[in-house]
Scaffold this motif. Structure first.
Motif, PDB file in Angstrom:
ATOM      1  N   UNK A 376       0.815  -1.214   0.000  1.00 45.93           N
ATOM      2  CA  UNK A 376       0.000   0.000   0.000  1.00 45.93           C
ATOM      3  C   UNK A 376       0.852   1.270   0.000  1.00 45.93           C
ATOM      4  N   UNK A 377       1.944   1.247   0.784  1.00 46.15           N
ATOM      5  CA  UNK A 377       2.735   2.466   0.954  1.00 46.15           C
ATOM      6  C   UNK A 377       3.809   2.628  -0.116  1.00 46.15           C
ATOM      7  N   UNK A 378       4.223   1.512  -0.745  1.00 47.57           N
ATOM      8  CA  UNK A 378       5.301   1.534  -1.708  1.00 47.57           C
ATOM      9  C   UNK A 378       5.161   2.607  -2.778  1.00 47.57           C
ATOM     10  N   UNK A 379       4.029   2.648  -3.487  1.00 49.77           N
ATOM     11  CA  UNK A 379       3.888   3.643  -4.555  1.00 49.77           C
ATOM     12  C   UNK A 379       4.017   5.087  -4.074  1.00 49.77           C
ATOM     13  N   UNK A 380       3.662   5.335  -2.800  1.00 46.93           N
ATOM     14  CA  UNK A 380       3.730   6.705  -2.274  1.00 46.93           C
ATOM     15  C   UNK A 380       5.147   7.071  -1.816  1.00 46.93           C
ATOM     16  N   UNK A 381       5.989   6.055  -1.529  1.00 51.20           N
ATOM     17  CA  UNK A 381       7.341   6.319  -1.061  1.00 51.20           C
ATOM     18  C   UNK A 381       8.390   6.209  -2.157  1.00 51.20           C
ATOM     19  N   UNK A 382       8.170   5.272  -3.078  1.00 48.55           N
ATOM     20  CA  UNK A 382       9.182   5.026  -4.101  1.00 48.55           C
ATOM     21  C   UNK A 382       9.415   6.245  -4.972  1.00 48.55           C
ATOM     22  N   UNK A 383       8.343   6.889  -5.437  1.00 46.17           N
ATOM     23  CA  UNK A 383       8.494   8.005  -6.371  1.00 46.17           C
ATOM     24  C   UNK A 383       9.252   9.178  -5.749  1.00 46.17           C
ATOM     25  N   UNK A 384       8.820   9.690  -4.575  1.00 49.08           N
ATOM     26  CA  UNK A 384       9.588  10.817  -4.012  1.00 49.08           C
ATOM     27  C   UNK A 384      11.004  10.438  -3.598  1.00 49.08           C
ATOM     28  N   UNK A 385      11.175   9.221  -3.051  1.00 43.23           N
ATOM     29  CA  UNK A 385      12.522   8.801  -2.650  1.00 43.23           C
ATOM     30  C   UNK A 385      13.435   8.698  -3.857  1.00 43.23           C
ATOM     31  N   UNK A 386      12.941   8.061  -4.908  1.00 51.81           N
ATOM     32  CA  UNK A 386      13.735   7.930  -6.130  1.00 51.81           C
ATOM     33  C   UNK A 386      14.048   9.296  -6.723  1.00 51.81           C
ATOM     34  N   UNK A 387      13.064  10.202  -6.673  1.00 50.18           N
ATOM     35  CA  UNK A 387      13.266  11.532  -7.247  1.00 50.18           C
ATOM     36  C   UNK A 387      14.337  12.304  -6.482  1.00 50.18           C
ATOM     37  N   UNK A 388      14.245  12.294  -5.141  1.00 51.08           N
ATOM     38  CA  UNK A 388      15.208  13.046  -4.321  1.00 51.08           C
ATOM     39  C   UNK A 388      16.607  12.467  -4.461  1.00 51.08           C
ATOM     40  N   UNK A 389      16.708  11.116  -4.323  1.00 46.75           N
ATOM     41  CA  UNK A 389      18.024  10.485  -4.420  1.00 46.75           C
ATOM     42  C   UNK A 389      18.582  10.612  -5.833  1.00 46.75           C
ATOM     43  N   UNK A 390      17.702  10.464  -6.830  1.00 45.41           N
ATOM     44  CA  UNK A 390      18.156  10.601  -8.209  1.00 45.41           C
ATOM     45  C   UNK A 390      18.648  12.002  -8.504  1.00 45.41           C
ATOM     46  N   UNK A 391      17.992  13.010  -7.936  1.00 44.09           N
ATOM     47  CA  UNK A 391      18.397  14.403  -8.145  1.00 44.09           C
ATOM     48  C   UNK A 391      19.722  14.701  -7.445  1.00 44.09           C
ATOM     49  N   UNK A 392      19.891  14.153  -6.227  1.00 42.14           N
ATOM     50  CA  UNK A 392      21.098  14.447  -5.455  1.00 42.14           C
ATOM     51  C   UNK A 392      22.315  13.674  -5.947  1.00 42.14           C
ATOM     52  N   UNK A 393      22.100  12.490  -6.551  1.00 42.83           N
ATOM     53  CA  UNK A 393      23.242  11.673  -6.948  1.00 42.83           C
ATOM     54  C   UNK A 393      24.150  12.376  -7.951  1.00 42.83           C
ATOM     55  N   UNK A 394      23.628  12.910  -9.078  1.00 39.70           N
ATOM     56  CA  UNK A 394      24.538  13.608  -9.993  1.00 39.70           C
ATOM     57  C   UNK A 394      25.145  14.867  -9.376  1.00 39.70           C
ATOM     58  N   UNK A 395      24.400  15.530  -8.468  1.00 39.29           N
ATOM     59  CA  UNK A 395      24.962  16.707  -7.804  1.00 39.29           C
ATOM     60  C   UNK A 395      26.136  16.296  -6.913  1.00 39.29           C
ATOM     61  N   UNK A 396      25.964  15.162  -6.196  1.00 42.80           N
ATOM     62  CA  UNK A 396      27.061  14.646  -5.379  1.00 42.80           C
ATOM     63  C   UNK A 396      28.251  14.249  -6.254  1.00 42.80           C
ATOM     64  N   UNK A 397      27.966  13.659  -7.401  1.00 42.20           N
ATOM     65  CA  UNK A 397      29.040  13.295  -8.326  1.00 42.20           C
ATOM     66  C   UNK A 397      29.813  14.534  -8.779  1.00 42.20           C
ATOM     67  N   UNK A 398      29.081  15.607  -9.063  1.00 39.42           N
ATOM     68  CA  UNK A 398      29.736  16.858  -9.450  1.00 39.42           C
ATOM     69  C   UNK A 398      30.615  17.358  -8.301  1.00 39.42           C
ATOM     70  N   UNK A 399      30.109  17.205  -7.061  1.00 34.48           N
ATOM     71  CA  UNK A 399      30.885  17.595  -5.889  1.00 34.48           C
ATOM     72  C   UNK A 399      32.202  16.844  -5.797  1.00 34.48           C
ATOM     73  N   UNK A 400      32.188  15.520  -6.049  1.00 36.58           N
ATOM     74  CA  UNK A 400      33.434  14.752  -6.006  1.00 36.58           C
ATOM     75  C   UNK A 400      34.364  15.132  -7.139  1.00 36.58           C
ATOM     76  N   UNK A 401      33.794  15.446  -8.300  1.00 32.21           N
ATOM     77  CA  UNK A 401      34.628  15.882  -9.418  1.00 32.21           C
ATOM     78  C   UNK A 401      35.351  17.179  -9.057  1.00 32.21           C
ATOM     79  N   UNK A 402      34.633  18.082  -8.378  1.00 34.50           N
ATOM     80  CA  UNK A 402      35.263  19.324  -7.935  1.00 34.50           C
ATOM     81  C   UNK A 402      36.341  19.043  -6.894  1.00 34.50           C
ATOM     82  N   UNK A 403      36.041  18.148  -5.958  1.00 36.26           N
ATOM     83  CA  UNK A 403      37.018  17.801  -4.932  1.00 36.26           C
ATOM     84  C   UNK A 403      38.264  17.177  -5.549  1.00 36.26           C
TER      85      UNK A 403
END
Length: 447
Positions: A376-403
């Motif tokens: 019941x809860x999966x569809x309500x959690x997967x989308x926002x979690x995937x969106x937030x983590x997916x958005x932050x992952x390339x930003x974090x990658x850019x951070x390591x590239x800068x480092x």
């Protein structure tokens, strides 16, 4: 092994180094345990069942791309001995560092809600096949309580393992050895399934070899979605957070740089390649082109029964296959706990051998309730979690590239010349891959 012996070993031919490096390795195997979870199992089954052998190349290439950033992170951590969260906060952005830690902590809890039902379901299969003890699916609450008991057994084993790792010292070595054995068991389990399918004439080995060569890209929406999902998820955001801390727990430094590279190759890339490929090959041989009704994602629960319907014996299709999936889920759950502990300790400056850190290891405990609520809860959690983590992952990658280009941070270890050019080009490729997957996923979600 002393640093002198390690230096002497690095001068040996590769075939002499590998056995010693397998014995000394550890953090890479922990990364392998985290990524080889339920998501990898479902994706691998879907690739094989839906596309046959055509997309066998996708997950290995996605993992190699993802490892580029892990190599960069290991280079930085080993040479500076600075904790990744602290480095990101001081040299890139306080907000990015906190977002990265919070996303790693939250996703490690949320994905547990999917892994405990999977673990309980696989344990139920193992008990049913090996002992004949079953609880009727239609019994409602009785069956749910049975699954909860099984999930609690899995949680107890995971919590004990993570708690012991939190004690550091010898417990770290014991835990890493256990993960290596678990990874080996998973590989053997799925190799058994593939061999059984091959003996039944269900594997086209010429097509298998051809499937690892990316001669074409899929043009239909489903195929492109699979490729984009693999590129964005082979190395997840919680994996990226915990990795640097496992290197520091081992007390590795810049003299261990080559060992760290072999560690990633042997503990993460190789097991991931073998396990995901074996699952996809088995699914392709048994399901692709058959008259079985396969729509959307194929779950491990369905797959065991379908393997038996496709002609495999019950021990292989339900017992051995279930052991493999259970091992994947358990390894991932333990790593979720360790990620929560490291993220909490980083955010609140707790010592990583203290009681607060150990309590933080147990943060994913409510996820055992996923046996009741995940559907019941999966569809309500997967989308926002995937969106937030997916958005932050390339930003974090850019951070390591800068480092990786920050002289104030890396000092003499900052890449220069040809090494700098190659490393930056590789990281740019990695960033482009995850960015494209995030953009594509957003377009799909927006219709």
């Amino acid at each position: 092994m002393s640093l002198d012996n390690l230096q002497a070993l690095s001068q040996q031919p590769w075939f002499k180094r590998v056995p010693a490096y397998v014995k000394l390795s550890g953090p890479g195997w922990l990364q392998g345990a985290m990524t080889l979870g339920g998501g990898s199992a479902v994706t691998s089954l879907t690739i094989g069942a839906t596309f046959g052998y055509e997309l066998l190349w996708v997950q290995p290439i996605a993992m190699i791309i993802g490892c580029i950033m892990l190599f960069a992170l290991s280079h930085q951590t080993l040479h500076t001995q600075v904790k990744p969260f602290s480095a990101m906060k001081k040299h890139v952005s306080v907000y990015l560092a906190w977002g990265w830690a919070i996303a790693a902590f939250a996703s490690s809890i949320i994905w547990g809600f999917a892994h405990y039902p999977l673990s309980a379901g696989m344990l139920e299969e193992i008990i049913a096949v090996s002992t004949g003890v079953t609880v009727d699916n239609d019994s409602g609450l009785d069956h749910d309580i049975y699954l909860l008991i099984l999930a609690l057994l899995v949680w107890a084993g995971c919590a004990y393992t993570a708690w012991s790792y939190g004690s550091h010292g010898r417990a770290v070595k014991v835990f890493e050895t256990g993960i290596k054995l678990l990874s080996g068991m998973i590989i053997i389990a799925f190799a058994w399934v593939v061999i059984s399918a091959a003996l039944n004439g269900k594997i086209n080995w010429v097509a298998v070899l051809a499937g690892f060569v990316p001669t074409s890209l899929p043009t239909d929406g489903a195929g492109v979605t699979v490729v984009m999902a693999a590129l964005g998820s082979a190395v997840g955001i919680n994996m990226t957070f915990i990795y640097g801390y496992t290197l520091l727990h081992k007390k590795w430094n810049k003299q261990h740089a080559e060992l760290a590279r072999y560690d990633i190759a042997l503990g993460l890339v190789l097991p991931y390649f073998l396990v995901t490929s074996l699952i996809s090959i088995a699914a392709a041989g048994a399901f692709f082109g058959s008259d079985m009704d396969i729509q959307g994602k194929l779950s491990p629960m369905q797959a065991g029964t379908m393997f038996m319907s496709a002609g495999l014996d019950e021990v292989t299709s339900r017992l051995i296959f279930a052991f493999g999936i259970l091992g994947m889920a358990v390894g991932s759950l333990v790593m979720h706990m360790l990620c929560c502990g490291s993220a909490a300790a980083a955010m609140f400056n707790w010592p990583e051998d203290g009681f607060k850190y150990k309590l933080a290891l147990l943060a994913p405990t409510p996820a055992v309730l996923g046996v009741f609520y995940w559907s019941q809860m999966g569809p309500y959690l997967v989308v926002p979690t995937s969106a937030i983590c997916g958005f932050l992952l390339p930003i974090a990658y850019i951070g390591w590239a800068l480092l990786n280009n920050n002289k104030a941070y890396l000092g003499d270890a900052t890449p220069v010349g040809r090494n700098k050019l190659v490393f930056n080009a590789a990281m740019a490729l990695c960033i482009a891959a995850v960015l494209s997957s995030v953009v594509y996923a957003m377009i799909i979600k927006l219709g």
